[in-house]
Scaffold this motif. Sequence first.
Motif, PDB file in Angstrom:
ATOM      1  N   ARG A   1       8.951   3.115 -11.791  1.00 53.58           N
ATOM      2  CA  ARG A   1       8.060   3.588 -10.732  1.00 53.58           C
ATOM      3  C   ARG A   1       7.858   2.487  -9.694  1.00 53.58           C
ATOM      4  NH1 ARG A   1       2.286   6.087 -12.353  1.00 53.58           N
ATOM      5  NH2 ARG A   1       1.974   3.966 -13.083  1.00 53.58           N
ATOM      6  N   SER A   2       7.610   2.897  -8.456  1.00 53.06           N
ATOM      7  CA  SER A   2       7.372   1.954  -7.369  1.00 53.06           C
ATOM      8  C   SER A   2       6.200   1.046  -7.705  1.00 53.06           C
ATOM      9  CB  SER A   2       7.076   2.726  -6.084  1.00 53.06           C
ATOM     10  OG  SER A   2       6.569   1.863  -5.095  1.00 53.06           O
ATOM     11  N   ARG A   3       6.309  -0.221  -7.311  1.00 49.08           N
ATOM     12  CA  ARG A   3       5.218  -1.170  -7.509  1.00 49.08           C
ATOM     13  C   ARG A   3       4.242  -1.130  -6.335  1.00 49.08           C
ATOM     14  NH1 ARG A   3       7.594  -6.807  -8.932  1.00 49.08           N
ATOM     15  NH2 ARG A   3       5.387  -7.242  -9.189  1.00 49.08           N
TER      16      ARG A   3
ATOM     17  N   VAL B   1      16.678  -0.667  12.051  1.00 51.64           N
ATOM     18  CA  VAL B   1      16.321  -1.146  10.716  1.00 51.64           C
ATOM     19  C   VAL B   1      17.620  -1.431   9.978  1.00 51.64           C
ATOM     20  CG1 VAL B   1      15.242  -0.548   8.520  1.00 51.64           C
ATOM     21  CG2 VAL B   1      14.164   0.155  10.672  1.00 51.64           C
ATOM     22  N   THR B   2      17.798  -2.691   9.537  1.00 53.02           N
ATOM     23  CA  THR B   2      19.045  -3.063   8.865  1.00 53.02           C
ATOM     24  C   THR B   2      18.946  -2.973   7.347  1.00 53.02           C
ATOM     25  OG1 THR B   2      18.412  -5.395   8.896  1.00 53.02           O
ATOM     26  CG2 THR B   2      19.759  -4.590  10.743  1.00 53.02           C
ATOM     27  N   GLU B   3      17.722  -3.041   6.799  1.00 51.64           N
ATOM     28  CA  GLU B   3      17.569  -2.973   5.341  1.00 51.64           C
ATOM     29  C   GLU B   3      16.155  -2.529   4.987  1.00 51.64           C
ATOM     30  OE1 GLU B   3      18.089  -5.851   1.411  1.00 51.64           O
ATOM     31  OE2 GLU B   3      18.184  -6.734   3.403  1.00 51.64           O
ATOM     32  N   VAL B   4      16.056  -1.701   3.956  1.00 47.11           N
ATOM     33  CA  VAL B   4      14.773  -1.290   3.400  1.00 47.11           C
ATOM     34  C   VAL B   4      14.866  -1.481   1.894  1.00 47.11           C
ATOM     35  CG1 VAL B   4      13.184   0.625   3.011  1.00 47.11           C
ATOM     36  CG2 VAL B   4      14.307   0.400   5.217  1.00 47.11           C
ATOM     37  N   ARG B   5      13.873  -2.172   1.324  1.00 45.80           N
ATOM     38  CA  ARG B   5      13.854  -2.378  -0.127  1.00 45.80           C
ATOM     39  C   ARG B   5      12.467  -2.073  -0.644  1.00 45.80           C
ATOM     40  NH1 ARG B   5      15.914  -7.700  -2.335  1.00 45.80           N
ATOM     41  NH2 ARG B   5      16.176  -6.405  -4.147  1.00 45.80           N
ATOM     42  N   ILE B   6      12.376  -1.176  -1.590  1.00 46.37           N
ATOM     43  CA  ILE B   6      11.127  -0.904  -2.284  1.00 46.37           C
ATOM     44  C   ILE B   6      11.254  -1.547  -3.658  1.00 46.37           C
ATOM     45  CG2 ILE B   6       9.638   0.868  -3.283  1.00 46.37           C
ATOM     46  CD1 ILE B   6      10.454   2.699  -0.996  1.00 46.37           C
ATOM     47  N   MET B   7      10.220  -2.230  -4.089  1.00 50.64           N
ATOM     48  CA  MET B   7      10.251  -2.913  -5.374  1.00 50.64           C
ATOM     49  C   MET B   7       9.769  -1.948  -6.461  1.00 50.64           C
ATOM     50  SD  MET B   7      11.439  -5.422  -3.874  1.00 50.64           S
ATOM     51  CE  MET B   7      11.827  -6.421  -5.276  1.00 50.64           C
ATOM     52  N   TYR B   8      10.551  -1.867  -7.537  1.00 50.71           N
ATOM     53  CA  TYR B   8      10.267  -0.952  -8.637  1.00 50.71           C
ATOM     54  C   TYR B   8       9.965  -1.721  -9.917  1.00 50.71           C
ATOM     55  CZ  TYR B   8      12.160   2.635  -5.581  1.00 50.71           C
ATOM     56  OH  TYR B   8      12.377   3.483  -4.526  1.00 50.71           O
ATOM     57  N   ASP B   9       9.126  -1.150 -10.774  1.00 52.85           N
ATOM     58  CA  ASP B   9       8.828  -1.721 -12.072  1.00 52.85           C
ATOM     59  C   ASP B   9      10.052  -1.579 -12.968  1.00 52.85           C
ATOM     60  OD1 ASP B   9       7.713  -1.160 -15.042  1.00 52.85           O
ATOM     61  OD2 ASP B   9       6.392  -2.550 -13.974  1.00 52.85           O
ATOM     62  N   LYS B  10      10.442  -2.646 -13.655  1.00 49.63           N
ATOM     63  CA  LYS B  10      11.643  -2.620 -14.487  1.00 49.63           C
ATOM     64  C   LYS B  10      11.513  -1.675 -15.671  1.00 49.63           C
ATOM     65  CE  LYS B  10      13.048  -7.322 -13.426  1.00 49.63           C
ATOM     66  NZ  LYS B  10      13.240  -8.674 -13.938  1.00 49.63           N
ATOM     67  N   GLU B  11      10.330  -1.583 -16.254  1.00 53.06           N
ATOM     68  CA  GLU B  11      10.144  -0.768 -17.453  1.00 53.06           C
ATOM     69  C   GLU B  11       9.958   0.716 -17.146  1.00 53.06           C
ATOM     70  OE1 GLU B  11       7.113  -2.450 -19.930  1.00 53.06           O
ATOM     71  OE2 GLU B  11       8.003  -4.451 -19.799  1.00 53.06           O
ATOM     72  N   THR B  12       9.126   1.027 -16.155  1.00 55.34           N
ATOM     73  CA  THR B  12       8.811   2.435 -15.876  1.00 55.34           C
ATOM     74  C   THR B  12       9.699   3.044 -14.803  1.00 55.34           C
ATOM     75  OG1 THR B  12       7.179   1.903 -14.181  1.00 55.34           O
ATOM     76  CG2 THR B  12       6.389   2.039 -16.460  1.00 55.34           C
TER      77      THR B  12
ATOM     78  N   GLY C   1       0.801  -1.218   0.000  1.00 54.59           N
ATOM     79  CA  GLY C   1       0.000   0.000   0.000  1.00 54.59           C
ATOM     80  C   GLY C   1       0.832   1.265   0.000  1.00 54.59           C
ATOM     81  N   LEU C   2       2.073   1.172  -0.473  1.00 59.30           N
ATOM     82  CA  LEU C   2       2.950   2.346  -0.474  1.00 59.30           C
ATOM     83  C   LEU C   2       2.556   3.330  -1.574  1.00 59.30           C
ATOM     84  CD1 LEU C   2       6.461   0.689  -0.042  1.00 59.30           C
ATOM     85  CD2 LEU C   2       5.128   1.896   1.690  1.00 59.30           C
ATOM     86  N   SER C   3       2.642   4.590  -1.247  1.00 59.84           N
ATOM     87  CA  SER C   3       2.455   5.643  -2.235  1.00 59.84           C
ATOM     88  C   SER C   3       3.652   5.643  -3.177  1.00 59.84           C
ATOM     89  CB  SER C   3       2.364   6.991  -1.515  1.00 59.84           C
ATOM     90  OG  SER C   3       2.444   8.050  -2.438  1.00 59.84           O
ATOM     91  N   TRP C   4       3.451   6.076  -4.423  1.00 57.02           N
ATOM     92  CA  TRP C   4       4.553   6.118  -5.381  1.00 57.02           C
ATOM     93  C   TRP C   4       5.645   7.089  -4.968  1.00 57.02           C
ATOM     94  CZ3 TRP C   4       0.685   6.365  -9.954  1.00 57.02           C
ATOM     95  CH2 TRP C   4       0.256   5.068 -10.262  1.00 57.02           C
ATOM     96  N   SER C   5       5.325   8.031  -4.096  1.00 53.98           N
ATOM     97  CA  SER C   5       6.315   9.029  -3.697  1.00 53.98           C
ATOM     98  C   SER C   5       7.206   8.569  -2.538  1.00 53.98           C
ATOM     99  CB  SER C   5       5.625  10.336  -3.315  1.00 53.98           C
ATOM    100  OG  SER C   5       4.788  10.136  -2.194  1.00 53.98           O
ATOM    101  N   VAL C   6       6.920   7.408  -1.956  1.00 50.91           N
ATOM    102  CA  VAL C   6       7.719   6.903  -0.834  1.00 50.91           C
ATOM    103  C   VAL C   6       9.054   6.379  -1.358  1.00 50.91           C
ATOM    104  CG1 VAL C   6       7.841   5.121   0.954  1.00 50.91           C
ATOM    105  CG2 VAL C   6       5.703   6.323   0.558  1.00 50.91           C
ATOM    106  N   ASP C   7      10.133   6.732  -0.661  1.00 48.74           N
ATOM    107  CA  ASP C   7      11.453   6.205  -1.002  1.00 48.74           C
ATOM    108  C   ASP C   7      12.015   5.461   0.204  1.00 48.74           C
ATOM    109  OD1 ASP C   7      12.139   8.251   0.712  1.00 48.74           O
ATOM    110  OD2 ASP C   7      13.395   9.327  -0.722  1.00 48.74           O
TER     111      ASP C   7
END
Length: 125
Positions: A71-73, A58-69, A38-44
């Motif tokens: 933009r955050s998934r 917190v030892t690691e944070v990973r946001i998953m991104y679309d390979k083509e665009t 439920g993350l907003s696209w503006s979250v990094d």
Amino acid sequence: MSRSLVSMSRRLLSVDKASNWRCYCSSSPPKETLFVGGLSWSVDEKSMKDAFSSFGEVTEVRIMYDKETGRSRGFGFVKFSKGGDARSAKDAMDGKEFVGRPLRISFAHDKVRGVPVVVPHIRHV
């Protein structure tokens, strides 16, 4: 698969054929890694780490991104050094609004590659 595991599986399956249950044969989920949906696209990564750091290290944070665009998934993972901190963060942040959207938080499961996951489903007879 070892004989003892096969034997145990057969015994479990024959215990009650009328019951409706599922058996997930995989490793238990890591108790210190959270799935955050439920993350907003503006979250990094920095803003996510800042939001979850109040619950522990917190030892690691990973946001998953679309390979083509690029933009955050809309989902990512937060890993804590201690499982208790992850539990506190999950309890406190699940359903809470973050950058305009409610978060859906659960414990993450290991990604299993190349290993079949046995999920027997027994129907009522």
